[in-house]
Design an enzyme around this catalytic site. Structure first.
Site, PDB file in Angstrom:
ATOM      1  N   HIS A   1      -1.942  -5.575   1.634  1.00 43.86           N
ATOM      2  CA  HIS A   1      -3.249  -6.217   1.503  1.00 43.86           C
ATOM      3  C   HIS A   1      -3.013  -7.604   0.944  1.00 43.86           C
ATOM      4  O   HIS A   1      -2.100  -7.809   0.139  1.00 43.86           O
ATOM      5  CB  HIS A   1      -4.147  -5.434   0.528  1.00 43.86           C
TER       6      HIS A   1
ATOM      7  N   TYR B   1     -12.236  -1.978  -3.516  1.00 39.01           N
ATOM      8  CA  TYR B   1     -12.752  -2.157  -2.156  1.00 39.01           C
ATOM      9  C   TYR B   1     -14.286  -2.066  -2.108  1.00 39.01           C
ATOM     10  O   TYR B   1     -14.847  -1.714  -1.061  1.00 39.01           O
ATOM     11  CB  TYR B   1     -12.132  -1.117  -1.219  1.00 39.01           C
TER      12      TYR B   1
ATOM     13  N   ASN C   1      -1.817  -0.108   6.980  1.00 38.70           N
ATOM     14  CA  ASN C   1      -1.284  -1.388   7.462  1.00 38.70           C
ATOM     15  C   ASN C   1      -0.397  -2.093   6.420  1.00 38.70           C
ATOM     16  O   ASN C   1      -0.270  -3.303   6.410  1.00 38.70           O
ATOM     17  CB  ASN C   1      -2.431  -2.291   7.947  1.00 38.70           C
TER      18      ASN C   1
ATOM     19  N   GLU D   1      -9.542 -10.358  -7.368  1.00 40.55           N
ATOM     20  CA  GLU D   1      -8.527  -9.322  -7.136  1.00 40.55           C
ATOM     21  C   GLU D   1      -7.358  -9.430  -8.120  1.00 40.55           C
ATOM     22  O   GLU D   1      -6.835  -8.407  -8.566  1.00 40.55           O
ATOM     23  CB  GLU D   1      -8.044  -9.400  -5.680  1.00 40.55           C
TER      24      GLU D   1
ATOM     25  N   LYS E   1       0.827  -1.204   0.000  1.00 41.32           N
ATOM     26  CA  LYS E   1       0.000   0.000   0.000  1.00 41.32           C
ATOM     27  C   LYS E   1       0.874   1.271   0.000  1.00 41.32           C
ATOM     28  O   LYS E   1       2.084   1.191   0.204  1.00 41.32           O
ATOM     29  CB  LYS E   1      -0.921  -0.026   1.219  1.00 41.32           C
TER      30      LYS E   1
HETATM   31  P1  CMP Z   1      -7.216  -4.626   3.907  1.00 43.06           P
HETATM   32  O1  CMP Z   1      -6.762  -5.969   4.329  1.00 43.06           O
HETATM   33  O2  CMP Z   1      -6.636  -4.040   2.652  1.00 43.06           O
HETATM   34  O3  CMP Z   1      -8.811  -4.616   3.783  1.00 43.06           O
HETATM   35  C1  CMP Z   1      -9.600  -3.488   3.979  1.00 43.06           C
HETATM   36  C2  CMP Z   1      -8.815  -2.342   4.518  1.00 43.06           C
HETATM   37  O4  CMP Z   1      -9.598  -1.370   5.168  1.00 43.06           O
HETATM   38  C3  CMP Z   1      -7.865  -2.832   5.603  1.00 43.06           C
HETATM   39  O5  CMP Z   1      -6.850  -3.603   5.073  1.00 43.06           O
HETATM   40  C4  CMP Z   1      -7.472  -1.515   6.235  1.00 43.06           C
HETATM   41  O6  CMP Z   1      -6.516  -0.810   5.439  1.00 43.06           O
HETATM   42  C5  CMP Z   1      -8.806  -0.792   6.190  1.00 43.06           C
HETATM   43  N1  CMP Z   1      -9.555  -0.971   7.447  1.00 43.06           N
HETATM   44  C6  CMP Z   1     -10.087  -2.081   7.952  1.00 43.06           C
HETATM   45  N2  CMP Z   1     -10.722  -1.854   9.109  1.00 43.06           N
HETATM   46  C7  CMP Z   1     -10.597  -0.535   9.330  1.00 43.06           C
HETATM   47  C8  CMP Z   1     -11.027   0.324  10.350  1.00 43.06           C
HETATM   48  N3  CMP Z   1     -11.750  -0.127  11.401  1.00 43.06           N
HETATM   49  N4  CMP Z   1     -10.720   1.616  10.250  1.00 43.06           N
HETATM   50  C9  CMP Z   1     -10.021   2.070   9.189  1.00 43.06           C
HETATM   51  N5  CMP Z   1      -9.566   1.298   8.184  1.00 43.06           N
HETATM   52  C10 CMP Z   1      -9.848   0.010   8.262  1.00 43.06           C
END
Ligand code: CMP
Length: 138
Positions: free
Chosen positions: A115, A49, A112, A126, A9
């Site tokens: 993904h 998403y 984070n 995906e 990311k």
């Molecule tokens: P990802 O695994 O890419 O899937 C969805 C993404 O949404 C997740 O990683 C985070 O980057 C984001 N995400 C998931 N939960 C939350 C949350 N509670 N608040 C903000 N971002 C979130």
């Protein structure tokens, strides 16, 4: 053999973690069969998403995912969907196991670093979202 989609990311690219993430994959015998760097526009991020469209964090997530370049990879290996998710750690890095990518490098539940697809059906969608069949080797 299974395939899965991995994204490094914008925060991961910004923190110069491309090499580190790829090294972790390769150290676990995961084969990279496709890879590209790109900068998503809003429509592309929203489409990727779409399952999270109703979530309160959707706008913030698509802002973040369009904030800079990302790296998309197709990973191949035995049970690679599960293995990749193990290497990434929990979405919330404070709950991720020690030694996982997110525990080591994430700065928030949203930012984070990586993904990874969560199931074979999601992986198929995906991978197809980012790559056509000519862009995947092997
Ligand atoms: P990802 O695994 O890419 O899937 C969805 C993404 O949404 C997740 O990683 C985070 O980057 C984001 N995400 C998931 N939960 C939350 C949350 N509670 N608040 C903000 N971002 C979130």
């Amino acid at each position: 053999m299974e395939r899965t989609l991995s994204l490094i990311k914008p925060d991961g690219v910004e923190k110069n973690l491309i090499g580190e993430v790829i090294k972790r994959f390769q150290d676990h015998d995961i084969k990279i069969v496709a890879m590209k760097m790109l900068h998503l526009n809003r429509k592309q991020a929203e489409g990727f998403y779409a399952v999270h469209r109703e979530k309160p964090f959707f706008n913030s997530l698509t802002d973040f995912m369009t904030s800079g370049p990302i790296v998309a990879l197709v990973l191949e290996g035995d049970r690679v969907i599960e293995l990749n998710r193990k290497l990434m750690g929990a979405t919330d890095y404070t709950k991720a196991e020690e030694g996982t990518i997110r525990r080591d490098f994430a700065s928030s539940i949203e930012q984070n670093v990586v993904h990874g697809s969560d199931a074979p059906e999601t992986a198929a969608f995906e991978i197809g979202y980012f790559f056509n069949s000519f862009e995947i080797v092997g």
